[in-house]
Scaffold this active site. Sequence first.
Site, PDB file in Angstrom:
ATOM      1  N   THR A 265      -8.981   9.572   7.751  1.00 23.03           N
ATOM      2  CA  THR A 265      -8.652   8.302   7.089  1.00 23.03           C
ATOM      3  C   THR A 265      -8.436   7.159   8.081  1.00 23.03           C
ATOM      4  O   THR A 265      -7.818   6.148   7.738  1.00 23.03           O
ATOM      5  CB  THR A 265      -7.384   8.473   6.237  1.00 23.03           C
ATOM      6  OG1 THR A 265      -6.310   8.949   7.085  1.00 23.03           O
ATOM      7  CG2 THR A 265      -7.610   9.464   5.111  1.00 23.03           C
TER       8      THR A 265
ATOM      9  N   LYS B 236       0.847  -1.193   0.000  1.00 23.46           N
ATOM     10  CA  LYS B 236       0.000   0.000   0.000  1.00 23.46           C
ATOM     11  C   LYS B 236       0.885   1.247   0.000  1.00 23.46           C
ATOM     12  O   LYS B 236       1.603   1.504   0.962  1.00 23.46           O
ATOM     13  CB  LYS B 236      -0.925  -0.013   1.212  1.00 23.46           C
ATOM     14  CG  LYS B 236      -1.878  -1.218   1.221  1.00 23.46           C
ATOM     15  CD  LYS B 236      -2.761  -1.262   2.430  1.00 23.46           C
ATOM     16  CE  LYS B 236      -1.996  -1.522   3.699  1.00 23.46           C
ATOM     17  NZ  LYS B 236      -2.874  -1.817   4.857  1.00 23.46           N
TER      18      LYS B 236
ATOM     19  N   GLY C 207      -6.499   0.867   6.391  1.00 24.42           N
ATOM     20  CA  GLY C 207      -5.880  -0.432   6.164  1.00 24.42           C
ATOM     21  C   GLY C 207      -6.790  -1.592   6.497  1.00 24.42           C
ATOM     22  O   GLY C 207      -6.862  -2.576   5.750  1.00 24.42           O
ATOM     23  N   CYS C 208      -7.497  -1.495   7.612  1.00 25.85           N
ATOM     24  CA  CYS C 208      -8.445  -2.540   8.008  1.00 25.85           C
ATOM     25  C   CYS C 208      -9.532  -2.688   6.953  1.00 25.85           C
ATOM     26  O   CYS C 208      -9.934  -3.799   6.589  1.00 25.85           O
ATOM     27  CB  CYS C 208      -9.085  -2.201   9.354  1.00 25.85           C
ATOM     28  SG  CYS C 208      -7.931  -1.924  10.704  1.00 25.85           S
TER      29      CYS C 208
ATOM     30  N   GLY D 232      -8.756   3.856   9.863  1.00 22.77           N
ATOM     31  CA  GLY D 232      -9.335   2.572   9.483  1.00 22.77           C
ATOM     32  C   GLY D 232      -9.101   2.170   8.046  1.00 22.77           C
ATOM     33  O   GLY D 232      -9.619   1.146   7.591  1.00 22.77           O
TER      34      GLY D 232
END
Length: 266
Positions: free
Chosen positions: A209, A178, A213-214, A211
């Site tokens: 922003t 990412k 990645g989850c 959360g």
Amino acid sequence: MSESRVPPRVLTVAGSDSGGGAGVQADLKTMLALGVHGMSVITAVTAQNSLGVQGAWELPVEAVRAQYRSVVDDIGVQAVKTGMLASAELVEAVAELISTTDAPAVVDPVGVSKHGDPLLAASALDSVRTRLLPVATVATPNLDEVAQLTGIRAESEGDLRRAADAMLEFGPRWVLIKGGHLAGDAVDLLTDGSAEHWLRAPRHDNRHTHGTGCTLASALASGLAKGLSVPEAATEAKAYVTGAIEAGFALGAGIGPVDHGWRFRD
């Protein structure tokens, strides 16, 4: 309800975010939004809000193992997603459980929170490298997690291939690097070491922003549970999280969450 009407089932193995923006809460919201049935194994409880993590308490290995077996042995799963695992003991237990489950696994090697708070003990890094990543269908590290696990600090889009190669050496079938922390467009690299898929999206001027990645990892797991290929699931997950970032909203005095229900808004 007939079996044919039961939605695909996805199990998240992660920590609880009391603020609702990340962790298990974000995972379940994402799964609902994408049409799968979300289930959870809680690995840790955090006291967390828009300003950061004020405390974290991991659950005993026996509690994590019992939750997992309870769900998988009765209900079954079409995909598993991991998040905050906190300690080497939990990492190793979850890796063992995944290795005996006939379903794709998306491993988000969570190391720190959005605010920089540690969510994985330093002593657990080797267990992530040697036990968890080898059982992953897809690993989804951000650039800080790549640096934590490999020592490689990617500072430009050109560094993403090198980061991906280093992560693939630990054994996941695919890795999604990412690149959201880089300047310019939000660019991610998905590769299995031979095929490459560059996922690009415009960068939205929105600081809320929490959360991200989850949400991306859960969206990817949801796509796999629905029978999509890894590249197809990653492409759909990228589109979903891009919309969620654009719609992220202020909550509390700090960084607000992405909007998991953005597709439902007028």
